[in-house]
Motif scaffolding. Structure first.
Motif, short mmCIF file in Angstrom:
data_model
loop_
_atom_site.label_atom_id
_atom_site.label_comp_id
_atom_site.label_asym_id
_atom_site.label_seq_id
_atom_site.Cartn_x
_atom_site.Cartn_y
_atom_site.Cartn_z
N ASP A 1 1.15 -1.06 0.20
CA ASP A 1 0.11 0.34 0.01
C ASP A 1 1.28 1.46 -0.08
N PHE A 2 0.77 2.26 -1.09
CA PHE A 2 1.65 3.09 -0.95
C PHE A 2 1.20 4.22 0.00
N GLU A 3 0.33 4.66 0.75
CA GLU A 3 -0.33 5.23 2.06
C GLU A 3 1.05 4.92 2.58
N GLY A 4 1.05 3.93 3.30
CA GLY A 4 1.97 2.96 4.23
C GLY A 4 3.26 4.05 3.86
N ILE A 5 4.03 4.17 2.79
CA ILE A 5 4.59 4.49 2.78
C ILE A 5 5.40 5.82 2.95
N ILE A 6 4.37 6.86 2.15
CA ILE A 6 3.75 7.60 2.78
C ILE A 6 3.79 8.30 4.31
N GLU A 7 3.13 7.45 4.87
CA GLU A 7 2.83 7.45 6.10
C GLU A 7 4.66 7.68 7.18
N LEU A 8 5.22 6.58 6.51
CA LEU A 8 6.16 6.24 7.58
C LEU A 8 7.51 7.50 7.65
N THR A 9 7.00 8.55 6.12
CA THR A 9 7.91 9.15 5.63
C THR A 9 7.69 11.14 6.30
N SER A 10 6.55 10.94 6.82
CA SER A 10 5.86 12.29 6.99
C SER A 10 5.92 12.13 8.26
N ASN A 11 5.76 10.74 9.10
CA ASN A 11 6.10 10.20 10.40
C ASN A 11 7.95 11.19 10.70
N MET A 12 8.47 9.93 10.01
CA MET A 12 10.25 10.54 10.02
C MET A 12 10.69 12.05 9.74
N ASN A 13 9.54 12.71 8.54
CA ASN A 13 10.04 14.41 9.19
C ASN A 13 9.35 15.19 9.49
N SER A 14 8.12 14.99 10.56
CA SER A 14 7.44 15.64 11.60
C SER A 14 8.15 14.82 13.11
N ARG A 15 8.99 13.97 13.68
CA ARG A 15 9.59 14.02 13.95
C ARG A 15 11.16 14.23 14.48
N TYR A 16 12.14 14.13 13.16
CA TYR A 16 13.02 14.70 12.97
C TYR A 16 13.23 15.60 13.11
N ASN A 17 14.22 16.55 13.32
CA ASN A 17 14.29 18.43 13.78
C ASN A 17 15.37 18.18 12.96
N ASN A 18 16.17 17.69 12.31
CA ASN A 18 17.27 17.61 11.50
C ASN A 18 17.51 17.63 10.50
N ARG A 19 17.22 18.11 9.28
CA ARG A 19 17.68 17.81 7.95
C ARG A 19 18.14 16.92 7.89
N THR A 20 19.30 17.05 8.01
CA THR A 20 20.38 16.86 7.45
C THR A 20 20.66 14.75 7.70
N GLN A 21 19.80 14.80 8.62
CA GLN A 21 19.70 13.25 9.58
C GLN A 21 18.62 12.05 8.61
N ILE A 22 17.22 13.54 8.24
CA ILE A 22 16.37 12.76 7.50
C ILE A 22 16.73 12.66 6.46
N GLN A 23 17.87 13.02 5.75
CA GLN A 23 18.45 13.37 3.87
C GLN A 23 19.37 11.97 4.23
N GLU A 24 20.14 11.73 5.53
CA GLU A 24 20.67 11.02 5.31
C GLU A 24 20.06 9.34 5.88
N ILE A 25 19.12 9.41 6.07
CA ILE A 25 18.43 7.86 6.50
C ILE A 25 17.33 7.56 5.37
N ALA A 26 17.89 8.80 4.25
CA ALA A 26 16.80 8.91 2.77
C ALA A 26 17.54 8.13 2.21
N ARG A 27 18.89 8.30 2.17
CA ARG A 27 19.83 7.83 1.00
C ARG A 27 20.20 7.09 1.58
N GLU A 28 20.47 6.24 2.75
CA GLU A 28 20.83 5.08 3.47
C GLU A 28 20.10 4.13 3.14
N VAL A 29 19.09 3.99 3.12
CA VAL A 29 17.21 3.03 2.33
C VAL A 29 18.05 2.98 1.13
#
Length: 237
Positions: free
Chosen positions: A30-58
């Protein structure tokens, strides 16, 4: 889609990460599951560099290690134009499920054989349309994907999302400029954003990784264009 979802969940819940984000209860495909995970990641981490690195590691986790080890030295550096075209076609074949309809296109301004087949045009990005958030687009897709190709594939990439039309233009073999990256970070919060603008500080605020990004961009620019080194040194200072 299921593999991407699993890898995203694994990266978010590595022992080294201080914040645990539980996966959605939706089906794996379900594509919505990916959107929910990504939205939660962006709302909980206040360091964008960390968000970007997690996404790159994926993205890194989706490839066999030997490909990422050999591609830069065997293909990207000795055959940059051919590698750019190969990556453009591979992106269309392997990324349509995430981005929606897209096609390989020419980028005449590249000046290399008329820029033939050096770009990918995403006609209406599914990821952007479903997330409806400029911050998620920039920090979970644009910058991590550019960093993945540059650092792991040895190939520069510039992505230019259009928040009015939903299009996104990929240009393989092109380093993003400082102005282009600043413009991306200066994108106003979308009126339809489900966060109601609450993630704006994550998107364009100070102290969330911008300083390191500027230093990295300065170094990369100088490596590719020695004449720019003096400007880059001023930026680093």
């Amino acid at each position: 889609m299921s593999i991407f979802r699993i890898k995203l969940s694994e990266q978010l819940n590595r022992p080294s990460n201080s914040i645990r984000i539980d996966d959605s209860k939706r089906e794996l495909d379900d594509f919505e599951g990916i959107i929910e995970l990504t939205s939660n990641m962006n709302s909980r981490y206040n360091n964008r560099t960390q968000i970007q690195e997690i996404a790159r590691e994926v993205l890194v986790s989706l490839f066999p290690p030997f490909i990422l080890h050999l591609y830069p030295s065997w293909f990207a550096r000795p055959f940059p134009v051919s590698s750019a075209r190969m990556c453009a076609w591979a992106t269309v074949v392997g990324g349509t499920w995430l981005m929606g309809e897209c096609e390989v296109n020419d980028v005449p301004e590249m000046g290399i054989d008329g820029g033939r087949d050096l770009g990918v045009l995403v006609k209406r990005c599914r990821f952007l349309e479903e997330s409806q958030c400029a911050s998620i687009c920039v920090n979970s897709c644009k910058i991590p994907t550019q960093n993945f190709f540059r650092h792991n594939m040895g190939l520069p990439l510039t992505m230019s999302p259009n928040y009015d039309t939903g299009e996104c233009q990929f240009v393989f073999g092109k380093m993003p400029t400082e102005e282009e990256e600043r413009d991306a970070r200066a994108t106003p919060c979308l009126m339809r954003c489900p966060s109601g603008g609450s993630m704006r500080s994550w998107h364009n605020g100070k102290g969330n990784g911008d300083e390191q990004w500027l230093m990295d961009l300065a170094t990369l620019t100088a490596d590719n264009d020695p004449s720019a080194r003096s400007t880059c040194l001023l930026m680093e200072d």
